[in-house]
Design an enzyme around this catalytic site. Sequence first.
Site, PDB file in Angstrom:
ATOM      1  N   LYS A  68       0.804  -1.168  -0.330  1.00 15.05           N
ATOM      2  CA  LYS A  68      -0.029   0.060  -0.054  1.00 15.05           C
ATOM      3  C   LYS A  68       0.824   1.140  -0.002  1.00 15.05           C
ATOM      4  O   LYS A  68       0.080   2.200  -0.465  1.00 15.05           O
ATOM      5  CB  LYS A  68      -0.555  -0.391   1.753  1.00 15.05           C
ATOM      6  CG  LYS A  68      -2.097  -1.140   1.291  1.00 15.05           C
ATOM      7  CD  LYS A  68      -2.175  -0.965   2.639  1.00 15.05           C
ATOM      8  CE  LYS A  68      -2.794  -2.454   2.993  1.00 15.05           C
ATOM      9  NZ  LYS A  68      -2.808  -2.732   4.788  1.00 15.05           N
ATOM     10  N   GLY A  69       2.103   0.996   0.084  1.00 14.03           N
ATOM     11  CA  GLY A  69       3.198   2.335   0.774  1.00 14.03           C
ATOM     12  C   GLY A  69       2.522   3.528  -0.228  1.00 14.03           C
ATOM     13  O   GLY A  69       2.895   4.088  -0.432  1.00 14.03           O
ATOM     14  N   GLU A 123       7.603   2.963  -6.735  1.00 15.07           N
ATOM     15  CA  GLU A 123       6.973   1.556  -4.848  1.00 15.07           C
ATOM     16  C   GLU A 123       7.503   3.166  -4.253  1.00 15.07           C
ATOM     17  O   GLU A 123       8.521   4.257  -4.272  1.00 15.07           O
ATOM     18  CB  GLU A 123       8.503   1.204  -5.304  1.00 15.07           C
ATOM     19  CG  GLU A 123       9.078   0.471  -3.928  1.00 15.07           C
ATOM     20  CD  GLU A 123       7.877  -0.338  -2.964  1.00 15.07           C
ATOM     21  OE1 GLU A 123       6.662   0.544  -2.749  1.00 15.07           O
ATOM     22  OE2 GLU A 123       7.858  -1.680  -2.894  1.00 15.07           O
ATOM     23  N   ASP A 124       7.566   3.403  -3.085  1.00 13.91           N
ATOM     24  CA  ASP A 124       7.749   4.226  -1.453  1.00 13.91           C
ATOM     25  C   ASP A 124       9.070   3.898  -1.832  1.00 13.91           C
ATOM     26  O   ASP A 124       9.357   5.306  -1.610  1.00 13.91           O
ATOM     27  CB  ASP A 124       6.293   3.951  -0.557  1.00 13.91           C
ATOM     28  CG  ASP A 124       6.831   2.513   0.357  1.00 13.91           C
ATOM     29  OD1 ASP A 124       7.770   1.726  -0.746  1.00 13.91           O
ATOM     30  OD2 ASP A 124       6.014   2.089   0.877  1.00 13.91           O
ATOM     31  N   ASP A 127      14.790  -0.574   0.599  1.00 13.76           N
ATOM     32  CA  ASP A 127      16.033  -0.800   1.946  1.00 13.76           C
ATOM     33  C   ASP A 127      16.986  -1.646   1.224  1.00 13.76           C
ATOM     34  O   ASP A 127      17.601  -1.972   0.478  1.00 13.76           O
ATOM     35  CB  ASP A 127      14.837  -1.483   2.778  1.00 13.76           C
ATOM     36  CG  ASP A 127      15.862  -1.618   3.424  1.00 13.76           C
ATOM     37  OD1 ASP A 127      16.622  -1.603   3.605  1.00 13.76           O
ATOM     38  OD2 ASP A 127      14.823  -1.811   4.784  1.00 13.76           O
ATOM     39  N   LYS A 155      17.352   4.124  -0.142  1.00 11.46           N
ATOM     40  CA  LYS A 155      17.777   3.961   0.982  1.00 11.46           C
ATOM     41  C   LYS A 155      18.854   2.897   1.109  1.00 11.46           C
ATOM     42  O   LYS A 155      19.226   1.632   1.304  1.00 11.46           O
ATOM     43  CB  LYS A 155      17.402   2.789   2.972  1.00 11.46           C
ATOM     44  CG  LYS A 155      16.716   3.907   3.613  1.00 11.46           C
ATOM     45  CD  LYS A 155      15.915   2.301   4.692  1.00 11.46           C
ATOM     46  CE  LYS A 155      15.196   3.166   5.674  1.00 11.46           C
ATOM     47  NZ  LYS A 155      14.779   2.326   6.179  1.00 11.46           N
ATOM     48  N   PHE A 176      14.168   4.397  10.695  1.00  7.56           N
ATOM     49  CA  PHE A 176      12.955   4.240   9.659  1.00  7.56           C
ATOM     50  C   PHE A 176      12.244   4.992   9.363  1.00  7.56           C
ATOM     51  O   PHE A 176      12.072   5.715  10.331  1.00  7.56           O
ATOM     52  CB  PHE A 176      12.252   2.887  11.183  1.00  7.56           C
ATOM     53  CG  PHE A 176      10.835   2.323  10.138  1.00  7.56           C
ATOM     54  CD1 PHE A 176      11.124   1.612   9.479  1.00  7.56           C
ATOM     55  CD2 PHE A 176       9.804   2.270  10.824  1.00  7.56           C
ATOM     56  CE1 PHE A 176       9.595   0.627   9.558  1.00  7.56           C
ATOM     57  CE2 PHE A 176       8.722   1.900  10.904  1.00  7.56           C
ATOM     58  CZ  PHE A 176       8.857   1.076   9.744  1.00  7.56           C
ATOM     59  N   VAL A 177      11.532   5.246   8.667  1.00  4.28           N
ATOM     60  CA  VAL A 177      10.760   6.420   8.271  1.00  4.28           C
ATOM     61  C   VAL A 177       8.963   6.465   8.065  1.00  4.28           C
ATOM     62  O   VAL A 177       8.913   4.655   7.545  1.00  4.28           O
ATOM     63  CB  VAL A 177      11.547   7.493   6.440  1.00  4.28           C
ATOM     64  CG1 VAL A 177      12.058   8.008   7.056  1.00  4.28           C
ATOM     65  CG2 VAL A 177      11.248   6.272   5.741  1.00  4.28           C
ATOM     66  N   ASP A 183       4.120   3.294   5.926  1.00  9.22           N
ATOM     67  CA  ASP A 183       3.305   2.985   7.767  1.00  9.22           C
ATOM     68  C   ASP A 183       4.717   2.154   9.208  1.00  9.22           C
ATOM     69  O   ASP A 183       5.364   1.890   8.212  1.00  9.22           O
ATOM     70  CB  ASP A 183       2.137   2.027   7.474  1.00  9.22           C
ATOM     71  CG  ASP A 183       2.606   0.322   7.461  1.00  9.22           C
ATOM     72  OD1 ASP A 183       4.225   0.200   6.052  1.00  9.22           O
ATOM     73  OD2 ASP A 183       2.059  -0.601   8.117  1.00  9.22           O
ATOM     74  N   ARG A 189      -0.070   6.470   7.539  1.00 10.52           N
ATOM     75  CA  ARG A 189       0.250   7.168   6.310  1.00 10.52           C
ATOM     76  C   ARG A 189      -0.445   7.960   5.088  1.00 10.52           C
ATOM     77  O   ARG A 189      -0.044   8.486   4.380  1.00 10.52           O
ATOM     78  CB  ARG A 189      -1.057   4.959   5.241  1.00 10.52           C
ATOM     79  CG  ARG A 189       0.056   4.228   5.888  1.00 10.52           C
ATOM     80  CD  ARG A 189      -1.026   3.287   4.189  1.00 10.52           C
ATOM     81  NE  ARG A 189      -0.704   1.960   5.331  1.00 10.52           N
ATOM     82  CZ  ARG A 189       0.579   0.802   4.852  1.00 10.52           C
ATOM     83  NH1 ARG A 189       1.104   2.109   3.615  1.00 10.52           N
ATOM     84  NH2 ARG A 189       0.572  -0.258   5.161  1.00 10.52           N
TER      85      ARG A 189
HETATM   86  P1  5GP Z   1      12.671  -4.038   1.119  1.00 13.28           P
HETATM   87  O1  5GP Z   1      12.559  -5.616   0.102  1.00 13.28           O
HETATM   88  O2  5GP Z   1      13.960  -3.605   0.164  1.00 13.28           O
HETATM   89  O3  5GP Z   1      14.087  -4.313   1.951  1.00 13.28           O
HETATM   90  O4  5GP Z   1      12.119  -3.151   1.480  1.00 13.28           O
HETATM   91  C1  5GP Z   1      11.111  -3.002   0.916  1.00 13.28           C
HETATM   92  C2  5GP Z   1       9.724  -2.873   1.374  1.00 13.28           C
HETATM   93  O5  5GP Z   1      10.427  -2.836   3.017  1.00 13.28           O
HETATM   94  C3  5GP Z   1       9.017  -0.890   1.610  1.00 13.28           C
HETATM   95  O6  5GP Z   1       8.541  -1.004   0.389  1.00 13.28           O
HETATM   96  C4  5GP Z   1       8.458  -0.825   2.092  1.00 13.28           C
HETATM   97  O7  5GP Z   1       7.177  -1.321   2.599  1.00 13.28           O
HETATM   98  C5  5GP Z   1       9.511  -1.359   3.609  1.00 13.28           C
HETATM   99  N1  5GP Z   1      10.585  -0.752   4.073  1.00 13.28           N
HETATM  100  C6  5GP Z   1      11.575   0.047   4.376  1.00 13.28           C
HETATM  101  N2  5GP Z   1      12.063   0.421   4.763  1.00 13.28           N
HETATM  102  C7  5GP Z   1      11.167   1.372   5.789  1.00 13.28           C
HETATM  103  C8  5GP Z   1      11.339   2.357   6.286  1.00 13.28           C
HETATM  104  O8  5GP Z   1      11.984   3.034   6.834  1.00 13.28           O
HETATM  105  N3  5GP Z   1      10.354   2.381   6.581  1.00 13.28           N
HETATM  106  C9  5GP Z   1       8.722   1.880   6.013  1.00 13.28           C
HETATM  107  N4  5GP Z   1       7.665   2.396   6.569  1.00 13.28           N
HETATM  108  N5  5GP Z   1       8.539   0.839   5.156  1.00 13.28           N
HETATM  109  C10 5GP Z   1       9.786   0.858   4.993  1.00 13.28           C
HETATM  110 MG    MG Z   2       6.493  -0.830  -0.282  1.00 17.75          MG
END
Ligand code: 5GP
Ligand code: MG
Length: 202
Positions: A68-69, A123-124, A127, A155, A176-177, A183, A189
């Site tokens: 949903k991000g 994508e939001d 990470d 990140k 962590f944002v 969320d 959100r």
């Molecule tokens: P990744 O697979 O790249 O580790 O993570 C991607 C997903 O993790 C993002 O789409 C998001 O939903 C969540 N995520 C990663 N970092 C953060 C953060 O700092 N804050 C929040 N709220 N969600 C995060």
């Molecule tokens: Mg996401």
Amino acid sequence: MIPGYLFYRMGEYSVGNLPPKMPTTTLHPDIQEVLFDADVLRARIKELAASLSQDYQGKDPVLVGVLKGSALFLADLVREMTIPCTIDFVSMASYEGESSTGEVRLLLDLRSNPHGKHVVIVEDIVDTGLSLSSLMENIKAKRPASVEICVLLDKKETRKIPVSTKYVGFEIPNKFVIGYGLDYNEKYRQLPYVGILKDSAI
Ligand code: 5GP
Ligand code: MG
């Protein structure tokens, strides 16, 4: 028949008599710091939309929002675009609470067939890169004409798998944002800015 209350509201909020705006400077009590306020987000998203509109001229791209991000980001991004495009959504799960589980599941697949289409994944945040690299593989297997990634927040430091993010709103440190779609256990959100939570809220 138009319900009475709608009629009343239409009259009340006619052009030139709009409701007062909520001040965006009012800070949620759980927020420690605002990283990007609504004006900064709007300006950067306008730039991203301009780049996409230029690069995808005549290509009718499909913008795929990751629920949903990315819902708020996608909504604002498409409204700034000046070329025809369509939207679709996927949903993935990889996060529980504040840290990544390392496992990615596709909960909802595309409605439209991306075969032969120019796909832009919206994508939001990226990470570890696990979610996006998994989604990339999934979409590439359906043989689109092209796939690129447009991410609001990157990140860079925490990447475990390389993903090529062609369009990036902002690079951020490993914090962590929340807010603007992002969320913490489904909360925050709706905030119009991206910020960091106070320790007391976690
Ligand atoms: P990744 O697979 O790249 O580790 O993570 C991607 C997903 O993790 C993002 O789409 C998001 O939903 C969540 N995520 C990663 N970092 C953060 C953060 O700092 N804050 C929040 N709220 N969600 C995060
Ligand atoms: Mg996401």
